[in-house]
Design an enzyme around this catalytic site. Structure first.
Site, PDB file in Angstrom:
ATOM      1  N   ARG A  25       0.823  -1.218   0.000  1.00  0.00           N
ATOM      2  CA  ARG A  25       0.000   0.000   0.000  1.00  0.00           C
ATOM      3  C   ARG A  25       0.854   1.263   0.000  1.00  0.00           C
ATOM      4  NH1 ARG A  25      -2.501  -3.530   3.176  1.00  0.00           N
ATOM      5  NH2 ARG A  25      -1.740  -2.587   5.096  1.00  0.00           N
ATOM      6  N   GLU A  84       1.819  -5.343  13.610  1.00  0.00           N
ATOM      7  CA  GLU A  84       0.721  -5.446  14.563  1.00  0.00           C
ATOM      8  C   GLU A  84       0.145  -6.871  14.495  1.00  0.00           C
ATOM      9  OE1 GLU A  84      -2.245  -2.527  13.655  1.00  0.00           O
ATOM     10  OE2 GLU A  84      -3.458  -2.975  15.416  1.00  0.00           O
TER      11      GLU A  84
HETATM   12  P1  AMP Z   1       3.874  -1.249  12.137  1.00  0.00           P
HETATM   13  O1  AMP Z   1       5.114  -1.914  11.643  1.00  0.00           O
HETATM   14  O2  AMP Z   1       3.346  -1.888  13.389  1.00  0.00           O
HETATM   15  O3  AMP Z   1       4.057   0.254  12.297  1.00  0.00           O
HETATM   16  O4  AMP Z   1       2.741  -1.483  11.060  1.00  0.00           O
HETATM   17  C1  AMP Z   1       2.665  -0.708   9.916  1.00  0.00           C
HETATM   18  C2  AMP Z   1       2.456  -1.535   8.684  1.00  0.00           C
HETATM   19  O5  AMP Z   1       1.416  -2.470   8.865  1.00  0.00           O
HETATM   20  C3  AMP Z   1       2.079  -0.691   7.501  1.00  0.00           C
HETATM   21  O6  AMP Z   1       2.698  -1.241   6.337  1.00  0.00           O
HETATM   22  C4  AMP Z   1       0.583  -0.813   7.428  1.00  0.00           C
HETATM   23  O7  AMP Z   1       0.158  -0.872   6.084  1.00  0.00           O
HETATM   24  C5  AMP Z   1       0.242  -2.083   8.183  1.00  0.00           C
HETATM   25  N1  AMP Z   1      -0.768  -1.910   9.220  1.00  0.00           N
HETATM   26  C6  AMP Z   1      -0.576  -2.107  10.553  1.00  0.00           C
HETATM   27  N2  AMP Z   1      -1.694  -1.931  11.233  1.00  0.00           N
HETATM   28  C7  AMP Z   1      -2.635  -1.584  10.334  1.00  0.00           C
HETATM   29  C8  AMP Z   1      -4.025  -1.252  10.435  1.00  0.00           C
HETATM   30  N3  AMP Z   1      -4.652  -1.243  11.625  1.00  0.00           N
HETATM   31  N4  AMP Z   1      -4.688  -0.941   9.304  1.00  0.00           N
HETATM   32  C9  AMP Z   1      -4.030  -0.945   8.097  1.00  0.00           C
HETATM   33  N5  AMP Z   1      -2.740  -1.256   7.945  1.00  0.00           N
HETATM   34  C10 AMP Z   1      -2.037  -1.574   9.044  1.00  0.00           C
END
Ligand code: AMP
Length: 178
Positions: free
Chosen positions: A64, A101
């Site tokens: 994305r 996450e």
């Molecule tokens: P993080 O590494 O925990 O900061 O997660 C960020 C990555 O996970 C990004 O590439 C986001 O596209 C995806 N992501 C994590 N949580 C979500 C969420 N609640 N909704 C959409 N995308 C998420």
């Protein structure tokens, strides 16, 4: 016609409960991407804080992050660097592991992605814990780039990602904080 404002952008965002796994509130940007004026507003708001900062590359994460990341690079007059899941890039790569996450994975960057002196803005659609963005930082640095800052469309504030990135001294901009 006037440009849509931040509230309109916020209202267009779709939250999908329990995707891709139970308990996750997935922030779906496709309604913004599909609307010409909202897409334009999103790109302008992403670019504004970094205009005139000498950004030569925008590095963005599969998948994305690619959509707005490439448009952001165009808006800033910069090139684009794809950061991809392991095994997708065809040339020599650096690898970094990261946690999400919902799960964990590895990302790669081409070893020649950054010309000497490259000033790189890292972009993704969403920041949650910051694990993905920290992996991108490691990759850009491995490729010889200087990270100028981070740019996200959406910040999930309670997940603490901003603090993790700012601890490294990098400016973090998010268009929508939820
Ligand atoms: P993080 O590494 O925990 O900061 O997660 C960020 C990555 O996970 C990004 O590439 C986001 O596209 C995806 N992501 C994590 N949580 C979500 C969420 N609640 N909704 C959409 N995308 C998420």
């Amino acid at each position: 016609m006037t440009s849509p404002d931040l509230a309109t952008l916020h209202a267009a965002l779709r939250t999908v409960p329990d995707f891709p796994t139970p308990g996750i509130l997935f922030r779906d940007i496709t309604p913004i991407l599909g609307h010409p004026a909202l897409l334009d507003t999103a790109i302008r708001l992403l670019a504004a804080p970094f205009a005139g900062r000498g950004i030569t590359k925008v590095a963005a994460m599969e998948a994305r992050g690619f959509v707005l990341g490439a448009a952001l690079a165009r808006e800033l007059g910069a090139g684009f660097i794809p950061i991809r899941k392991k095994g997708k890039l065809p040339y020599d790569t650096h690898v970094a592991c990261y946690s999400l996450e919902y799960g964990s994975d590895a990302l790669e960057i081409h070893t020649d992605a950054c010309a000497p002196g490259a000033r790189v803005l890292i972009h993704d659609d969403v920041i949650a814990t910051g694990g993905t963005a920290l992996a991108a930082l490691q990759l850009v640095q491995s490729a010889g780039g200087t990270v100028v800052g981070y740019s996200f469309l959406i910040e999930l504030a309670a997940m603490g990602g901003r603090a993790a990135l700012e601890a490294g001294g990098y400016p973090v901009n998010s268009v929508l904080a939820l």
